[in-house]
Design a protein around this motif. Structure first.
Motif, PDB file in Angstrom:
ATOM      1  N   SER A  29       3.256  -8.130 -38.504  1.00 49.76           N
ATOM      2  CA  SER A  29       3.369  -8.702 -37.155  1.00 49.76           C
ATOM      3  C   SER A  29       4.020  -7.644 -36.268  1.00 49.76           C
ATOM      4  CB  SER A  29       4.179  -9.999 -37.167  1.00 49.76           C
ATOM      5  OG  SER A  29       5.459  -9.783 -37.716  1.00 49.76           O
ATOM      6  N   TYR A  30       3.754  -7.762 -34.964  1.00 51.89           N
ATOM      7  CA  TYR A  30       4.172  -6.703 -34.035  1.00 51.89           C
ATOM      8  C   TYR A  30       4.662  -7.321 -32.740  1.00 51.89           C
ATOM      9  CZ  TYR A  30       0.595  -4.861 -37.135  1.00 51.89           C
ATOM     10  OH  TYR A  30      -0.161  -4.575 -38.243  1.00 51.89           O
ATOM     11  N   LEU A  44       7.455  -3.179 -35.730  1.00 58.79           N
ATOM     12  CA  LEU A  44       6.331  -3.375 -36.642  1.00 58.79           C
ATOM     13  C   LEU A  44       6.902  -3.962 -37.937  1.00 58.79           C
ATOM     14  CD1 LEU A  44       6.081  -0.162 -35.280  1.00 58.79           C
ATOM     15  CD2 LEU A  44       3.760  -0.881 -35.735  1.00 58.79           C
ATOM     16  N   LYS A  45       6.666  -5.253 -38.141  1.00 57.68           N
ATOM     17  CA  LYS A  45       7.319  -5.983 -39.230  1.00 57.68           C
ATOM     18  C   LYS A  45       6.344  -6.264 -40.365  1.00 57.68           C
ATOM     19  CE  LYS A  45       9.535 -10.431 -40.171  1.00 57.68           C
ATOM     20  NZ  LYS A  45       9.924 -11.714 -39.541  1.00 57.68           N
ATOM     21  N   ALA A  46       6.748  -5.890 -41.576  1.00 62.49           N
ATOM     22  CA  ALA A  46       5.998  -6.218 -42.784  1.00 62.49           C
ATOM     23  C   ALA A  46       6.722  -7.356 -43.490  1.00 62.49           C
ATOM     24  CB  ALA A  46       5.904  -5.008 -43.707  1.00 62.49           C
ATOM     25  N   SER A  47       6.034  -8.482 -43.673  1.00 64.62           N
ATOM     26  CA  SER A  47       6.555  -9.588 -44.467  1.00 64.62           C
ATOM     27  C   SER A  47       5.924  -9.471 -45.850  1.00 64.62           C
ATOM     28  CB  SER A  47       6.200 -10.928 -43.816  1.00 64.62           C
ATOM     29  OG  SER A  47       6.801 -11.013 -42.544  1.00 64.62           O
ATOM     30  N   ILE A  48       6.759  -9.354 -46.866  1.00 65.40           N
ATOM     31  CA  ILE A  48       6.309  -8.998 -48.210  1.00 65.40           C
ATOM     32  C   ILE A  48       6.573 -10.165 -49.157  1.00 65.40           C
ATOM     33  CG2 ILE A  48       6.533  -7.284 -50.050  1.00 65.40           C
ATOM     34  CD1 ILE A  48       7.965  -5.524 -47.773  1.00 65.40           C
ATOM     35  N   ASP A  49       5.530 -10.568 -49.877  1.00 65.62           N
ATOM     36  CA  ASP A  49       5.656 -11.664 -50.841  1.00 65.62           C
ATOM     37  C   ASP A  49       6.689 -11.330 -51.912  1.00 65.62           C
ATOM     38  OD1 ASP A  49       3.675 -13.018 -49.477  1.00 65.62           O
ATOM     39  OD2 ASP A  49       2.154 -12.784 -51.038  1.00 65.62           O
ATOM     40  N   THR A  84      11.169   4.862 -36.991  1.00 68.07           N
ATOM     41  CA  THR A  84      12.373   4.722 -37.811  1.00 68.07           C
ATOM     42  C   THR A  84      12.251   3.511 -38.726  1.00 68.07           C
ATOM     43  OG1 THR A  84      13.540   3.422 -36.125  1.00 68.07           O
ATOM     44  CG2 THR A  84      13.836   5.826 -36.067  1.00 68.07           C
ATOM     45  N   GLU A  85      13.060   3.528 -39.765  1.00 75.99           N
ATOM     46  CA  GLU A  85      13.080   2.436 -40.735  1.00 75.99           C
ATOM     47  C   GLU A  85      14.517   2.214 -41.185  1.00 75.99           C
ATOM     48  OE1 GLU A  85      12.267   4.560 -45.006  1.00 75.99           O
ATOM     49  OE2 GLU A  85      10.521   4.307 -43.737  1.00 75.99           O
ATOM     50  N   GLN A 106      11.072  -8.156 -46.515  1.00 80.13           N
ATOM     51  CA  GLN A 106      10.599  -7.784 -45.180  1.00 80.13           C
ATOM     52  C   GLN A 106      11.251  -6.484 -44.736  1.00 80.13           C
ATOM     53  OE1 GLN A 106      11.595 -10.823 -42.290  1.00 80.13           O
ATOM     54  NE2 GLN A 106      13.418  -9.752 -41.672  1.00 80.13           N
ATOM     55  N   VAL A 107      10.558  -5.802 -43.851  1.00 79.10           N
ATOM     56  CA  VAL A 107      11.094  -4.577 -43.272  1.00 79.10           C
ATOM     57  C   VAL A 107      10.558  -4.468 -41.849  1.00 79.10           C
ATOM     58  CG1 VAL A 107       9.246  -3.171 -44.282  1.00 79.10           C
ATOM     59  CG2 VAL A 107      11.338  -2.062 -43.497  1.00 79.10           C
ATOM     60  N   ILE A 108      11.410  -3.983 -40.954  1.00 84.39           N
ATOM     61  CA  ILE A 108      11.001  -3.784 -39.565  1.00 84.39           C
ATOM     62  C   ILE A 108      11.126  -2.299 -39.235  1.00 84.39           C
ATOM     63  CG2 ILE A 108      11.434  -4.338 -37.147  1.00 84.39           C
ATOM     64  CD1 ILE A 108      12.606  -7.035 -38.131  1.00 84.39           C
ATOM     65  N   PHE A 109       9.994  -1.691 -38.941  1.00 87.96           N
ATOM     66  CA  PHE A 109       9.949  -0.309 -38.485  1.00 87.96           C
ATOM     67  C   PHE A 109      10.022  -0.334 -36.963  1.00 87.96           C
ATOM     68  CE2 PHE A 109       7.666  -0.537 -42.494  1.00 87.96           C
ATOM     69  CZ  PHE A 109       8.161   0.542 -43.205  1.00 87.96           C
TER      70      PHE A 109
END
Length: 149
Positions: A29-30, A44-49, A84-85, A106-109
């Motif tokens: 998601s962005y 830029l967010k990655a939601s990870i199972d 950045t991360e 989850q991680v947000i770049f």
């Protein structure tokens, strides 16, 4: 006629089962937030199972495919610095015979941009690799389009 119906049903269930096996453990998601009239930050967010992870942008060669962002050039904005991360988890992985940096849950770049126009749409793509303790999926590319208002 019953045999044809039975065979057709079995084929359809087999096909449906095959499609059900496709795993997509990461969703993206962005969002963009303006800092002022000429600057914005892209999130830029990655939601990870659960039990899956994606790799940092800073993985050394010889390891898994690192996460990379490619932004389409535009006259409306310019990138400020690198994406950045947050601090990643670092762990030795036997599969790659090296320490690797990765993210779980989850991680947000973040990417800062300088605006040359009041509003724009930032387009690009992210490439990443997803693994768990049993398997790694092939690297995947996902295109994005982020409105900056």
């Amino acid at each position: 006629m019953k045999k044809i119906t039975l065979v057709l049903s079995m084929v359809l269930f087999t096909i449906a089962g095959a499609f059900a096996q496709i795993e997509k453990p990461v969703t993206w998601s962005y969002v963009a937030k303006k800092v002022n009239k000429t600057e914005a930050v892209l999130y830029l967010k990655a939601s990870i199972d659960s039990k899956w992870h994606i790799y940092s942008q800073n993985v050394k060669s010889g390891g898994p495919v690192k996460t990379t962002f490619a932004f389409s050039p535009s006259k409306d904005f310019s990138l400020v610095g690198k994406t950045t991360e947050p601090k990643a988890i670092v762990k030795y992985e036997d599969t790659f015979k090296m320490n690797v940096s990765y993210f779980e849950n989850q991680v947000i770049f973040q990417q800062k941009i300088k605006l040359n126009k009041g509003t724009t749409i930032v387009k690009g793509r992210v490439e990443f690799m997803t693994c768990n303790d049993r398997q790694c999926l092939p690297p995947e590319e996902v295109e994005f389009s982020i409105p900056v208002k």
